[in-house]
Write a protein that holds these residues in place. Structure first.
Motif, short mmCIF file in Angstrom:
data_model
loop_
_atom_site.label_atom_id
_atom_site.label_comp_id
_atom_site.label_asym_id
_atom_site.label_seq_id
_atom_site.Cartn_x
_atom_site.Cartn_y
_atom_site.Cartn_z
N GLN A 127 0.84 -1.21 0.00
CA GLN A 127 0.00 0.00 0.00
C GLN A 127 0.87 1.25 0.00
N ASP A 128 1.92 1.24 0.81
CA ASP A 128 2.82 2.40 0.86
C ASP A 128 3.48 2.63 -0.50
N GLU A 129 3.89 1.56 -1.16
CA GLU A 129 4.52 1.70 -2.47
C GLU A 129 3.54 2.27 -3.49
N GLU A 130 2.28 1.85 -3.40
CA GLU A 130 1.27 2.36 -4.31
C GLU A 130 1.02 3.85 -4.06
N ILE A 131 0.98 4.23 -2.80
CA ILE A 131 0.78 5.64 -2.45
C ILE A 131 1.94 6.48 -2.97
N ILE A 132 3.16 5.98 -2.82
CA ILE A 132 4.33 6.71 -3.28
C ILE A 132 4.31 6.84 -4.81
N ARG A 133 3.92 5.78 -5.51
CA ARG A 133 3.83 5.85 -6.97
C ARG A 133 2.81 6.91 -7.40
N SER A 146 15.12 10.80 -6.98
CA SER A 146 15.79 9.90 -6.05
C SER A 146 14.78 8.96 -5.38
N ILE A 147 13.64 9.50 -5.00
CA ILE A 147 12.59 8.66 -4.39
C ILE A 147 12.13 7.59 -5.38
N GLU A 148 11.99 7.99 -6.64
CA GLU A 148 11.53 7.05 -7.66
C GLU A 148 12.55 5.94 -7.89
N ALA A 149 13.84 6.29 -7.81
CA ALA A 149 14.89 5.31 -8.09
C ALA A 149 15.24 4.43 -6.90
N SER A 207 13.58 4.88 -3.50
CA SER A 207 12.60 5.01 -2.41
C SER A 207 13.13 5.87 -1.26
N GLU A 208 14.28 6.54 -1.49
CA GLU A 208 14.86 7.44 -0.51
C GLU A 208 15.06 8.81 -1.15
N GLU A 209 15.18 9.83 -0.29
CA GLU A 209 15.31 11.20 -0.80
C GLU A 209 16.70 11.52 -1.33
N GLY A 210 17.68 10.75 -0.97
CA GLY A 210 19.04 11.01 -1.44
C GLY A 210 19.87 11.76 -0.43
N PRO A 211 21.17 11.88 -0.69
CA PRO A 211 22.10 12.49 0.28
C PRO A 211 22.04 14.01 0.35
N ASP A 212 21.56 14.66 -0.69
CA ASP A 212 21.54 16.12 -0.71
C ASP A 212 20.29 16.62 0.03
N HIS A 213 20.53 17.39 1.11
CA HIS A 213 19.42 17.92 1.91
C HIS A 213 19.04 19.35 1.51
N PHE A 214 19.77 19.93 0.55
CA PHE A 214 19.47 21.27 0.04
C PHE A 214 19.31 22.29 1.18
#
Length: 204
Positions: free
Chosen positions: A6-12, A106-109, A111-118
């Motif tokens: 369900q979480d994966e579907e919501i993220i998609r 990054s989330i799409e690839a 499932s994480e936001e990545g190292p750059d926090h901007f």
């Protein structure tokens, strides 16, 4: 369907809708540069960022939530007519959109936001949103009376704070020397021109 699925579907769904909204936002920003006071455009851009921010809070994407939260504050001021759009603000909004796309990718690839926090962008957005309106920004810069140049005005010296033009003082001195007439005080008055996750995101 288990919780993970369900979480994966919501993220998609979140990714698809966010990319669609950002594509529309790109077109709206182009139009906004032509019509910087268009209330409908400003409201639509605000809603896009607001929706992304709300869903990020629900999905615990903290980096993107922080970026969009600060951008939302800035866009709220523009939407409400508290300040005018400038080229520097447009650049800041465009940078926010670019950062948002990078985090989404990054989330799409992974499932994480990545190292750059901007962090630098987030701070600059925060500082920009701390802007405080001045009387001049709300009502326009006061203009001098016809025939009086701003540089000719002396600093206020009287209790009422009214300035006396420098030319008037010079005229008084010459008149006194030549005719010994009584001093005249010339004063100039001034005037001021005068889906469940989508529902949750929009509810926040």
């Amino acid at each position: 369907m288990n919780d993970s699925a369900q979480d994966e579907e919501i993220i998609r769904e979140f990714l698809v809708e966010s990319h669609e909204n950002l594509s529309r936002l790109d077109r709206e920003l182009v139009e906004l540069e032509k019509r910087p006071k268009d209330a409908a455009l400003l409201a639509s851009i605000f809603r896009t960022i607001h929706t992304i921010k709300g869903t990020c809070g629900f999905l615990a994407f903290s980096t993107l939530e922080r970026i969009t939260h600060q951008a939302e504050n800035l866009l709220s001021q523009l939407r409400d007519g508290e300040r005018e759009l400038t080229s520097s603000l447009v650049s800041l909004i465009l940078e926010t959109v670019d950062a948002t796309r990078k985090v989404l990718a990054s989330i799409e690839a992974t499932s994480e936001e990545g190292p750059d926090h901007f962090e630098d962008l987030t701070e600059r957005l925060r500082v920009a949103a701390q802007w405080t309106p001045t009387p001049e920004s709300l009502h326009g810069t006061p203009q001098p009376a016809p025939g009086i140049s701003p540089g000719s005005l002396a600093k206020p010296t009287d209790d009422d704070g009214v300035s006396e033009p420098a030319e008037s003082k010079k005229l008084d001195e010459e008149t006194t020397k030549s005719s010994a007439a009584a001093d005249a005080n010339i004063r100039v008055g001034w005037g001021c021109s005068t889906s469940s996750w989508t529902w949750w995101a929009n509810w926040c």
